[in-house]
Design an enzyme around this catalytic site. Structure first.
Site, PDB file in Angstrom:
ATOM      1  N   ARG A   6      -6.818   2.685  -1.388  1.00 49.00           N
ATOM      2  CA  ARG A   6      -6.555   1.560  -0.505  1.00 49.00           C
ATOM      3  C   ARG A   6      -6.801   0.262  -1.264  1.00 49.00           C
ATOM      4  NH1 ARG A   6      -4.193   4.611   2.152  1.00 49.00           N
ATOM      5  NH2 ARG A   6      -4.283   5.003   4.417  1.00 49.00           N
ATOM      6  N   GLU A  15      -0.082  -6.038   1.708  1.00 47.41           N
ATOM      7  CA  GLU A  15       1.113  -5.228   1.490  1.00 47.41           C
ATOM      8  C   GLU A  15       2.217  -5.654   2.443  1.00 47.41           C
ATOM      9  OE1 GLU A  15      -0.168  -1.148   1.799  1.00 47.41           O
ATOM     10  OE2 GLU A  15      -1.061  -1.170  -0.201  1.00 47.41           O
ATOM     11  N   HIS A  50       2.894   1.279  -2.789  1.00 48.71           N
ATOM     12  CA  HIS A  50       2.232   2.195  -1.857  1.00 48.71           C
ATOM     13  C   HIS A  50       3.115   3.394  -1.543  1.00 48.71           C
ATOM     14  CE1 HIS A  50      -1.035   2.396   1.511  1.00 48.71           C
ATOM     15  NE2 HIS A  50      -0.754   3.599   1.012  1.00 48.71           N
TER      16      HIS A  50
END
Length: 338
Positions: free
Chosen positions: A247, A276, A295
């Site tokens: 994360r 993000e 991601h």
């Protein structure tokens, strides 16, 4: 699947109503098959804010979430919800305590991406250590000099440090060892000096000082937020690379930028970011020593289908009175409703 036009209306005869709060997948065919087999109505909520979501999820028995935040206010607005399933491993957008207080089971899919994420961590580690992206940009620009990328080292004789020895961390350690790295690990749940999955556990400080690759595999919690910050980066050797597939909030990105700019770190491979999607003008994007991916470490065709199927199946199982494969607060299954 129900359309957004009839999202707030229960289909006649449906035994259970499951609402997908948000999803950017290209298809929901896998989820629909699971729902059809269970005789459930499956609804994709339309894009919008909290009010639109509450309206679309009226009468829902279960929620499936990707990015949406599930908190006490949402649960109180949807009193019929008995299960929340999240697409993925982490549940940092779900208030598990609030769910537990209200008798709502929270389910995730903790092991669906073990192979995919560990593959990606190894790929980022090698790409950053060998400065592959930097070389690629040089070739495309018509330059092929060695001086710009030095020093680059072979794997043999290097130390690969894994922070967090859960399923993904252990898989990454196994693959790193197969490449020829000496592998060490750190995990707050494990006693230094012990061995887990063939990996010797050391204190985090020792790992930071020794490792040539530091690969992060921890969930985002209050105790891990900012786990790698300025003080930790000050311990790291200058020929090391940092890899993060867990994360973004685990790393202080400002401190990381400083360490990279000042040459106190050889490079970084980052699949996750504090914000993000990562803004195109973020300082990390301007650094040649950083390899960035959006991601997507979790993704492979195999993991994608498994994630979709199991997320909905967990919710179906709770609503059908069965114990799901994965539940974070199993006590609510035995303690009755709100």
């Amino acid at each position: 699947m129900s359309t957004t036009a009839d999202a707030a209306t229960r289909t006649a005869g449906a035994a259970m109503r499951i609402v997908i709060t948000d999803c950017d997948h290209d298809s929901l065919a896998v989820e629909q098959r699971v729902a059809d087999e269970a005789g459930a109505e499956l609804v994709l909520a339309p894009p919008g804010g909290r009010e639109q979501l509450v309206a679309a999820a009226a009468g829902a028995d279960g929620l499936v979430v990707q990015y949406a935040r599930v908190d006490a206010a949402l649960l109180d607005a949807l009193p019929g919800v008995r299960a929340v399933g999240r697409y993925g491993v982490g549940v940092d957008t779900v208030d598990v305590a609030a769910c537990t207080e209200r008798g709502v089971a929270v389910c995730n899919v903790p092991d669906y991406g073990t192979e995919s994420v560990s593959d990606h961590a190894i790929a980022l580690a090698l790409a950053a250590a060998r400065r592959i992206a930097w070389m690629d940009r040089g070739v495309r620009a018509g330059t092929a000099g060695l001086d710009a990328v030095r020093p680059v080292h072979q794997v043999g004789g290097r130390v690969f440090g894994v922070v967090g020895l859960g399923l993904i961390g252990a898989a990454t350690a196994r693959k790193a060892a197969g490449l020829g790295y000496e592998v060490i690990g750190a995990d707050s749940r494990l006693e230094p000096g012990s061995t887990v999955a063939g990996v010797r556990v050391v204190p985090l400080e020792e790992l930071l000082r020794r490792a040539h690759v530091i690969s992060l595999h921890v969930p985002l919690t209050e105790s891990t937020r900012g786990l790698v910050g300025a003080a930790e980066l000050a311990l790291v050797r200058p020929d090391a690379v940092l890899v993060n597939t867990s994360r973004g909030g685990v790393v202080d990105s400002a401190a990381l930028v400083d360490a990279l700019r000042e040459g106190r770190l050889h490079g970084a491979g980052l699949d996750v970011h504090e914000v993000e999607p990562l803004p195109v003008d973020h300082p990390l994007a301007a650094l040649d020593t950083v390899v960035l991916t959006p991601h997507l470490a979790w993704y492979s065709e195999e993991s994608y289908g498994e994630l979709k199927r199991r997320t909905v199946q967990n919710v179906v199982d709770v609503l059908a009175g069965r114990r799901p494969r994965d539940v974070l607060n199993p006590e609510v299954l035995d303690g009755g409703r709100r």
